[in-house]
Design a protein around this motif. Structure first.
Motif, short mmCIF file in Angstrom:
data_model
loop_
_atom_site.label_atom_id
_atom_site.label_comp_id
_atom_site.label_asym_id
_atom_site.label_seq_id
_atom_site.Cartn_x
_atom_site.Cartn_y
_atom_site.Cartn_z
N ILE A 183 0.83 -1.20 0.00
CA ILE A 183 0.00 0.00 0.00
C ILE A 183 0.87 1.25 0.00
O ILE A 183 0.61 2.20 -0.75
N ALA A 184 1.90 1.27 0.83
CA ALA A 184 2.80 2.43 0.88
C ALA A 184 3.48 2.65 -0.47
O ALA A 184 3.59 3.79 -0.95
N ASP A 185 3.92 1.56 -1.11
CA ASP A 185 4.56 1.67 -2.42
C ASP A 185 3.57 2.21 -3.46
O ASP A 185 3.91 3.08 -4.26
N LEU A 186 2.34 1.71 -3.44
CA LEU A 186 1.33 2.19 -4.38
C LEU A 186 0.99 3.66 -4.14
O LEU A 186 0.77 4.41 -5.09
N ARG A 187 0.98 4.06 -2.87
CA ARG A 187 0.71 5.48 -2.57
C ARG A 187 1.84 6.37 -3.11
O ARG A 187 1.58 7.45 -3.64
N ARG A 188 3.10 5.90 -2.96
CA ARG A 188 4.22 6.68 -3.51
C ARG A 188 4.11 6.79 -5.03
O ARG A 188 4.31 7.87 -5.59
N LYS A 189 3.77 5.68 -5.67
CA LYS A 189 3.61 5.70 -7.13
C LYS A 189 2.46 6.61 -7.55
O LYS A 189 2.57 7.35 -8.54
N LEU A 190 1.35 6.56 -6.81
CA LEU A 190 0.20 7.40 -7.11
C LEU A 190 0.57 8.88 -6.98
O LEU A 190 0.21 9.70 -7.82
N THR A 191 1.31 9.21 -5.92
CA THR A 191 1.75 10.58 -5.71
C THR A 191 2.62 11.05 -6.87
O THR A 191 2.45 12.16 -7.39
N ALA A 192 3.56 10.19 -7.29
CA ALA A 192 4.44 10.54 -8.41
C ALA A 192 3.64 10.74 -9.69
O ALA A 192 3.88 11.70 -10.45
N LYS A 193 2.69 9.85 -9.95
CA LYS A 193 1.87 9.96 -11.16
C LYS A 193 0.97 11.20 -11.11
O LYS A 193 0.75 11.85 -12.13
N THR A 194 0.46 11.52 -9.93
CA THR A 194 -0.36 12.71 -9.78
C THR A 194 0.46 13.96 -10.06
O THR A 194 0.01 14.88 -10.76
N GLN A 195 1.69 13.99 -9.53
CA GLN A 195 2.58 15.13 -9.79
C GLN A 195 2.91 15.22 -11.27
O GLN A 195 2.93 16.32 -11.86
N GLN A 196 3.17 14.08 -11.90
CA GLN A 196 3.47 14.06 -13.32
C GLN A 196 2.26 14.56 -14.13
O GLN A 196 2.40 15.34 -15.06
#
Length: 129
Positions: A85-98
């Motif tokens: 879950i933590a890894d997916l949240r980090r990826k989601l944050t990165a994709k949202t910023q992108q």
């Protein structure tokens, strides 16, 4: 001698072995008889001994408590889930910023295209006069 005095800390070899095996299974996230929560209730249920037997096994309970203090009540499966879950949240944050960056670039491009379109229209009007 009362039962409380004479039996304190005494557990049969079979009961102690059952509790240790149950503790090993629970801590490894592979329960056979309980729901897998790291609670003392699940420990005695997994071991298939009475709560009183577990309560007399003070050395095993001390190990259990020490493990809970050191590692918490998170099972290996729950720890893996939390890490995922933590890894997916980090990826989601990165994709949202992108996505936000790309949206800003698109808006800037749209403004530039609109300005160029108006300039082009103005130049065509000048040539047609």
């Amino acid at each position: 001698m009362t039962v409380g005095d004479g039996m304190k800390g005494r557990v049969s070899t079979k009961g102690g072995a059952a509790l240790r095996a149950a503790m090993t299974r629970l801590l490894a996230g592979r329960p056979e008889r309980a729901d897998g929560c790291l609670t003392k209730e699940d420990l005695w249920r997994e071991a298939q001994v009475s709560r009183a037997t577990m309560n007399r096994a003070q050395d095993i309970l001390a190990e259990w408590d020490a493990h809970m203090v050191q590692y918490g009540k998170t099972t290996p499966r729950e720890a893996q889930r939390d890490a995922t879950i933590a890894d997916l949240r980090r990826k989601l944050t990165a994709k949202t910023q992108q996505g936000t960056l790309l949206k800003r670039q698109l808006q800037a491009a749209a403004i530039a295209i609109t300005a160029l379109h108006h300039d082009n229209e103005a130049l065509r009007n000048e040539l047609s006069e």
